[in-house]
Design an enzyme around this catalytic site. Sequence first.
Site, PDB file in Angstrom:
ATOM      1  N   GLY A  62     -12.758  -3.703   1.953  1.00 52.33           N
ATOM      2  CA  GLY A  62     -14.139  -3.244   2.109  1.00 52.33           C
ATOM      3  C   GLY A  62     -14.521  -2.193   1.071  1.00 52.33           C
ATOM      4  O   GLY A  62     -15.631  -2.200   0.541  1.00 52.33           O
ATOM      5  N   GLY A  79      -7.969  -8.674   0.874  1.00 54.64           N
ATOM      6  CA  GLY A  79      -6.666  -9.001   1.444  1.00 54.64           C
ATOM      7  C   GLY A  79      -6.168 -10.411   1.167  1.00 54.64           C
ATOM      8  O   GLY A  79      -5.020 -10.600   0.741  1.00 54.64           O
ATOM      9  N   LYS A 136     -17.305 -16.139   5.037  1.00 50.93           N
ATOM     10  CA  LYS A 136     -18.644 -15.625   5.345  1.00 50.93           C
ATOM     11  C   LYS A 136     -19.432 -15.154   4.142  1.00 50.93           C
ATOM     12  O   LYS A 136     -19.038 -14.229   3.450  1.00 50.93           O
ATOM     13  CB  LYS A 136     -18.505 -14.459   6.326  1.00 50.93           C
ATOM     14  N   ARG A 168       0.823  -1.208   0.000  1.00 50.93           N
ATOM     15  CA  ARG A 168       0.000   0.000   0.000  1.00 50.93           C
ATOM     16  C   ARG A 168       0.863   1.268   0.000  1.00 50.93           C
ATOM     17  O   ARG A 168       0.455   2.298  -0.550  1.00 50.93           O
ATOM     18  CB  ARG A 168      -0.934   0.007   1.209  1.00 50.93           C
TER      19      ARG A 168
HETATM   20  C1  3PG Z   1      -8.631  -1.500   5.277  1.00 52.93           C
HETATM   21  O1  3PG Z   1      -7.531  -2.010   5.479  1.00 52.93           O
HETATM   22  O2  3PG Z   1      -9.665  -2.152   5.055  1.00 52.93           O
HETATM   23  C2  3PG Z   1      -8.702  -0.008   5.204  1.00 52.93           C
HETATM   24  O3  3PG Z   1      -7.473   0.558   5.506  1.00 52.93           O
HETATM   25  C3  3PG Z   1      -9.798   0.514   6.101  1.00 52.93           C
HETATM   26  O4  3PG Z   1      -9.554   0.132   7.431  1.00 52.93           O
HETATM   27  P1  3PG Z   1     -10.785  -0.005   8.418  1.00 52.93           P
HETATM   28  O5  3PG Z   1     -11.568  -1.219   7.955  1.00 52.93           O
HETATM   29  O6  3PG Z   1     -10.201  -0.186   9.787  1.00 52.93           O
HETATM   30  O7  3PG Z   1     -11.629   1.238   8.295  1.00 52.93           O
HETATM   31 MG    MG Z   2     -11.313  -3.206   6.456  1.00 55.51          MG
END
Ligand code: 3PG
Ligand code: MG
Length: 346
Positions: free
Chosen positions: A327, A304, A178, A37
Amino acid sequence: MTLPRSVEDADVGGKVVLVRADLNVPLGDGRVADDARIRASLPTLKLLLDRDAKEVRVCSHLGRPKTEEDLAKYSMAPVRARVAELVGDKRVKVLENTRFNPGETKNDEGFAHELAKGCDLYVNDAFGSAHRAHSSTEAVAHLLPAYAGLLLLAELENLGRLLGEVERPFVIVSGGAKVEDKVAVLTNLGSRADLVLIGGKMAEEVREDNPFPFEALLPVDVVAADSFSADAQHVIAPEPPAHWLGLDIGPATCTLFSAAITDAQTVFWNGPMGVFEWANFAEGTYAVAHAVAECDGFTVVGGGDSVRAVHEAGVADRISWISTGGGASLEFLEGKALPGVAAIPT
Ligand code: 3PG
Ligand code: MG
């Protein structure tokens, strides 16, 4: 979709620029364990430096700090060190974790004013956080002239292709544990796909009670294990024997899924096929990674675990677009507006 205005159109010479990047990276032993990132954020930082910005103040959240101890655990120091190594320009300053201020996640205007203080313009390049309406992603965009960074724009363009007229066949591969997390995105995107392949634990849930308005292609065999452990006894079977667990897709399913993926013209993959952290149950996920790499069409991987799998399989450079958002990419593909994007003028 109309894209937000680009940092390329901003006049940055001699200016102090506040950049919101998503430098929320995994740490280990007090160091950055995976700098993907950070690297993805460099083109925007370099552009600002090349165009003679006076100062580039980079802010980001790191983790989800809650307690006093978390102040040390989630300090930006390791990230700051890595950015310095990669950029090597003293005009770049990395601020402390935005979530150390309790106002951040409340989209507090007071904290946004603190961030904006002394800055001339704001660039949001944090695609991974664009689904959050926080002070550093949303409120601050209303206080300074706001622009989108190069990574944010590239994510919107590449993921946006999946929402438009795609080349067919369009195949979606989904997995993970999930089903709830993916119902919305799969309902929106899956309805437009020619074929949806589902593996992982999710497949068993779908087999029992399909929540989608279409039929998905489910595994025809699994690698079944007698317990949830790396060295569990395991067999290949059409479905797990009673009290056994399906921890990967089986070889017949690998062949079936791989053929569908390599024949596609557009592929979106999110979610592993099994517990690929354990060698005995990794083959299905790696087979999918290789098939996506082999596909000649437009291929996108998000989330991820699947992103980690394409890196571990050594095929990352053969994927058209690897999203830095988890997300955020799912919410975008669900068709939702992202607050961090909506706050930037077009
Ligand atoms: C992530 O890694 O999903 C983003 O950086 C957002 O992080 P968060 O889900 O803690 O808001
Ligand atoms: Mg997240």
